[in-house]
Design an enzyme around this catalytic site. Sequence first.
Site, mmCIF file in Angstrom:
data_model
loop_
_atom_site.group_PDB
_atom_site.id
_atom_site.type_symbol
_atom_site.label_atom_id
_atom_site.label_comp_id
_atom_site.label_asym_id
_atom_site.label_seq_id
_atom_site.Cartn_x
_atom_site.Cartn_y
_atom_site.Cartn_z
ATOM 1 N N LYS A 181 0.829 -1.217 0.000
ATOM 2 C CA LYS A 181 0.000 0.000 0.000
ATOM 3 C C LYS A 181 0.868 1.273 0.000
ATOM 4 O O LYS A 181 2.079 1.200 0.218
ATOM 5 C CB LYS A 181 -0.942 -0.018 1.215
HETATM 6 C C1 LIG Z 1 -5.639 -4.013 1.152
HETATM 7 C C2 LIG Z 1 -7.097 -3.801 1.173
HETATM 8 C C3 LIG Z 1 -7.905 -4.138 2.266
HETATM 9 C C4 LIG Z 1 -7.431 -4.965 3.431
HETATM 10 O O1 LIG Z 1 -6.310 -4.550 4.039
HETATM 11 P P1 LIG Z 1 -5.331 -5.598 4.784
HETATM 12 O O2 LIG Z 1 -4.436 -4.711 5.538
HETATM 13 O O3 LIG Z 1 -4.657 -6.405 3.735
HETATM 14 O O4 LIG Z 1 -6.177 -6.438 5.682
HETATM 15 C C5 LIG Z 1 -9.241 -3.787 2.244
HETATM 16 N N1 LIG Z 1 -9.771 -3.170 1.189
HETATM 17 C C6 LIG Z 1 -9.059 -2.865 0.095
HETATM 18 C C7 LIG Z 1 -9.726 -2.148 -1.033
HETATM 19 C C8 LIG Z 1 -7.698 -3.172 0.049
HETATM 20 O O5 LIG Z 1 -6.987 -2.870 -1.048
#
Ligand SMILES: *Cc1c(COP(=O)(O)O)cnc(C)c1O
Length: 367
Positions: A181
């Site tokens: 991210k």
């Molecule tokens: C990455 C992501 C999540 C979940 O996040 P994690 O930290 O991997 O649990 C939820 N929604 C979207 C759109 C994502 O890209």
Amino acid sequence: MNPTIPISAVTLGPEEERLVLEVLRSGQLSQGPKVRQLEQQFAAAHDVAHAVAVNNGTTALVAALRGLSLGPGDEVVTTPLSFVATLNAILETGATVRFADIDEDFCLDPDAVGALIGERTRALLPVHLYGLPADMPRFAQLAREHGLALVEDAAQAPGARIGGRAVGSSGVGCFSFYATKNIMCGEGGMITTDDATLADRLRVLRNQGMRARYQYEAAGHNYRLTDLQAAIALAQLARLDHVNVARRRHAAFLSEHLRDLPGLRVPSVPAGRSHVFHQYTVRITPDAAVDREGFVAGLSDRGITTGIYYPRLMHDYDCFRDNSQVVVDETPVADRVVTEIVSLPVHPQLSRNDLERIVEAVSEVLQ
Ligand SMILES: *Cc1c(COP(=O)(O)O)cnc(C)c1O
């Protein structure tokens, strides 16, 4: 032979090392002063009074929905084009999920959402997909008119803005610090809100329902982030503007050079929204010289990694087919778009030469 250009790359610098070492030497590895500091700085960066750190983006969504008392019998309206965490989090609370159609910009269409709001609807859950803020002014208006909770899945969009406002400041914002991210610390998450009562409830919920040691107020969970992870996220947060500017600059370069290619549509950014390009997603349309599979293979041959986010709509798997909490309505735009999308590298570490190679490869493959 040119080196392969990856779809994502992590940036970890001396500041991350310094802060992690500080935590290691302090002996305080679990939730402590670094988590508090991260919460304060994250809240300030997103125009909200409160930020509550949790251990990932999925638990951020679960805790937010639980904090809003969502449960069995309640309905949540969201988009069918997202990472499955959005769906799993809703199912975990016992609530029912419905999917409204998306717009040509990949985000949830407010008109389609409005048409699905009924007796049992309790919350709207737009996703800021690929880093583009969904139409929050319209969703906030719908939520007000119908007395609904508003939760933003901002996992892909820290620092993005719409109408001058940060994402996560119109509804309850849920962020992820997963390894790929825009801000990352391996695993981590954050919830943002202006509501002091909700923030307080979330802090209790994340810590086994405890207000003080062995003083339980509710059935809770362990959603805590560690200070080790917060140390990394703090260093990343300090670079967020810089990272988002680089991603936007790379996206602008790609769009400028790819926008006139037949068979390809570059991502659109509606007026008033600042996109943070977690992904740079194009569409391979039916008139293209190759199909999407051929496009991906052609780029791979030229050393460019691509990604398909996501290969199918979130609910379109056997495991969700006979689930009574999953209600599927018609979503013709999403059905078509999901067959056309493909993401190109846009991360901050791309050089000018990398960007030129991507443009050249895409142009060749679509010729
Ligand atoms: C990455 C992501 C999540 C979940 O996040 P994690 O930290 O991997 O649990 C939820 N929604 C979207 C759109 C994502 O890209």
